[in-house]
Write a protein that holds these residues in place. Sequence first.
Motif, PDB file in Angstrom:
ATOM      1  N   GLU A  54      48.330  69.626  12.432  1.00  0.00           N
ATOM      2  CA  GLU A  54      48.329  69.046  13.777  1.00  0.00           C
ATOM      3  C   GLU A  54      48.258  67.514  13.744  1.00  0.00           C
ATOM      4  O   GLU A  54      48.598  66.857  14.729  1.00  0.00           O
ATOM      5  N   SER A  55      47.801  66.949  12.611  1.00  0.00           N
ATOM      6  CA  SER A  55      47.618  65.493  12.532  1.00  0.00           C
ATOM      7  C   SER A  55      48.762  64.758  11.838  1.00  0.00           C
ATOM      8  O   SER A  55      48.744  63.525  11.759  1.00  0.00           O
ATOM      9  N   HIS A 299      41.793  62.995  16.649  1.00  0.00           N
ATOM     10  CA  HIS A 299      42.176  63.385  18.011  1.00  0.00           C
ATOM     11  C   HIS A 299      41.173  62.803  19.016  1.00  0.00           C
ATOM     12  O   HIS A 299      41.564  62.332  20.102  1.00  0.00           O
ATOM     13  N   LYS A 302      41.997  59.367  19.755  1.00  0.00           N
ATOM     14  CA  LYS A 302      43.128  59.246  20.683  1.00  0.00           C
ATOM     15  C   LYS A 302      42.630  59.439  22.130  1.00  0.00           C
ATOM     16  O   LYS A 302      43.019  58.689  23.031  1.00  0.00           O
ATOM     17  N   LEU A 303      41.760  60.435  22.327  1.00  0.00           N
ATOM     18  CA  LEU A 303      41.213  60.654  23.678  1.00  0.00           C
ATOM     19  C   LEU A 303      40.426  59.420  24.134  1.00  0.00           C
ATOM     20  O   LEU A 303      40.502  59.011  25.295  1.00  0.00           O
ATOM     21  N   ASN A 328      37.166  65.269  28.707  1.00  0.00           N
ATOM     22  CA  ASN A 328      38.346  65.562  27.875  1.00  0.00           C
ATOM     23  C   ASN A 328      37.944  66.054  26.487  1.00  0.00           C
ATOM     24  O   ASN A 328      38.558  66.957  25.930  1.00  0.00           O
ATOM     25  N   GLN A 332      38.769  69.771  24.986  1.00  0.00           N
ATOM     26  CA  GLN A 332      39.571  69.884  23.767  1.00  0.00           C
ATOM     27  C   GLN A 332      38.822  70.604  22.636  1.00  0.00           C
ATOM     28  O   GLN A 332      39.421  71.392  21.909  1.00  0.00           O
ATOM     29  N   ASN A 377      46.411  71.850  18.515  1.00  0.00           N
ATOM     30  CA  ASN A 377      47.848  71.605  18.580  1.00  0.00           C
ATOM     31  C   ASN A 377      48.136  70.159  18.195  1.00  0.00           C
ATOM     32  O   ASN A 377      47.244  69.310  18.222  1.00  0.00           O
ATOM     33  N   THR A 378      49.396  69.934  17.892  1.00  0.00           N
ATOM     34  CA  THR A 378      49.837  68.565  17.585  1.00  0.00           C
ATOM     35  C   THR A 378      49.452  67.661  18.755  1.00  0.00           C
ATOM     36  O   THR A 378      49.530  68.080  19.904  1.00  0.00           O
ATOM     37  N   TYR A 379      49.016  66.445  18.464  1.00  0.00           N
ATOM     38  CA  TYR A 379      48.594  65.539  19.549  1.00  0.00           C
ATOM     39  C   TYR A 379      49.281  64.197  19.437  1.00  0.00           C
ATOM     40  O   TYR A 379      49.902  63.911  18.440  1.00  0.00           O
TER      41      TYR A 379
END
Length: 379
Positions: A54-55, A299, A302-303, A328, A332, A377-379
Motif C-alpha cells: 500500500e505504501s 499514511h 499524509k492525513l 480521520n 483509517q 489500501n493504497t494512499y
Amino acid sequence: MPNANNVYDVAITGGGLAGLTLAIQCADAGYSVILFEKEQYPFHKVCGEYISMESYQFLERCGVDLQQYQVPHINALQLTDVGGHIYSFTLPLGGFGISRYTLDNALYQIAINKGVEICTNTKVTDITYNNFFTLQTTAGIFTSKVAAGAFGKRSNLDVKWKRNFTTQKPDKLNNYVGVKYHIKYAFPSNTIALHNFKNGYCGISNIENDTCCLCYLTTADNLKQHNNSIQQMEEQLLWQNPALKTIFTNATMLYNEPLAISQISFAKKQQVENHVLMIGDAAGSITPLCGNGMSMAMHAGKLAFEQINNYLKGAITLQHMENNYTANWQQQFSRRLWIGRNVQRLFGNNTSTAIFLSAMHKMPWLASKIISATHGNTY
Ligand SMILES: Cc1cc2nc3c(=O)[nH]c(=O)nc-3n(C[C@H](O)[C@H](O)[C@H](O)COP(=O)(O)OP(=O)(O)OC[C@H]3O[C@@H](n4cnc5c(N)ncnc54)[C@H](O)[C@@H]3O)c2cc1C
C-alpha cells in the motif's frame, strides 16, 4: 527558511518514516520545515523491514527510487506454531523488503534536497503552545506555527508528558522487547515467515543486497527469565521451534551484537497531545504480527499534512485541524489496531497459537479476511 521572526511553519520531532515523509510533503507545498532527530543518519532500527504494498506508490511520490534498490517483492506468508508445524498463505496485497538503514537515509537526503532544515543529534526536550509552539531542544529553542510529534513508540516526551501508556502497569499489551539482526541466509525472496515461540514470534524476509532481516518480539518477562541474556533466551526458548533453530544455527550474522529495544507498548494513545499532532507510532502502534506499522506511520503523516495544509492556508482553525486529524486517523486505523491487538492476544500461548493457525489454515476465507483487515489500501 523561517519567517523574519524566526518562526517555522512546521516543526517535526522525530525523523523516522512518519516524520521524514511529513517533512517532504510540507516542503513540497512550500512551507518552511524544521525536523529534529536525536540520532545521526544512516542508522539501524529494530523493525521487520517488510512494507505493505500500500505504501509503494506513496514512497515513490516522496522521491524514493525503489527500483534502484531492487527491493524483493513478497507475496507468500509462512507461519509456524511453537512446535514448528508450517502453515502457508498467500498475501493478497503483498509487500516488499528494504532496510530502515537505507530507506530512512534515502528520505533524509530527499528532505534536505527539498529544503527541510534537519537537526540531527538533537533531542527535543519539551514542546509548549501559546499561540506559537516553542520547542526546547539540545540545540536551543525554536518556534513554529504547527508541531508534529513523530517520535516513535516511546520517547522522553511521552514520559515527560505522562502519556497514559507510560504509567500503565505491565499487561498483555505492553512491556515487550524487540530484537533484530541482518543475516546472510538462503531464504525465498517472495516469502515472509513468522515463527512462533513461547510468548513471542520471529519474522524473516529478504531486504536489499541479498540480505535477510531477522527480527523478533517477545515479552520483557521472557528475557528476565533467561537472566536478561538474549543469547540464552534464543538458545533455550526460540530454538525450541525447529524452524528458528535451523535459521539461527545456519545464518551468517552481519551485526556484531543484536539490536534491541525494550518497553514496547501496543496500548491505545491519543492522536493530539498539547496541540501537537501525533503521527506514526507516537499516535498508536500496531503489533508487528500484523506487519504494517511503517505504512500506518506514513499514511498518518499524509492525513496530518492534509489538515496542516488547510490550517496554514487559513481555511480551518487550529481546533478544526486537531479534530479533523483525530477523526480521520481513527476512521483509517482504529479497526486495524483493534484486530492487531486481538490477534496479538491469541499468540504466544502454545495451544491457542496452534488452534488459531490451524483454523486459519482450514478456513482460507478467515485467513484472507484477517490478513486483509490488517492491511490498508493504497494512499
Ligand atoms: C519488533 C518489531 C518489528 C516490526 N516489524 C515491522 C515490519 O516488518 N513492517 C512494518 O511495517 N512495521 C514493523 N514494525 C513497526 C515499525 O517499525 C514502526 O511502526 C515504524 O518504525 C514507525 O515509524 P515512526 O516514524 O512512527 O517511528 P520511528 O521510526 O521509531 O522514528 C521515530 C524517530 O524519533 C526519534 N526521536 C525520538 N524521540 C526524540 C526526541 N525527543 N527528539 C528527537 N528525535 C527523537 C527516534 O530516534 C526515531 O528516529 C515493527 C516494530 C517492532 C517493534
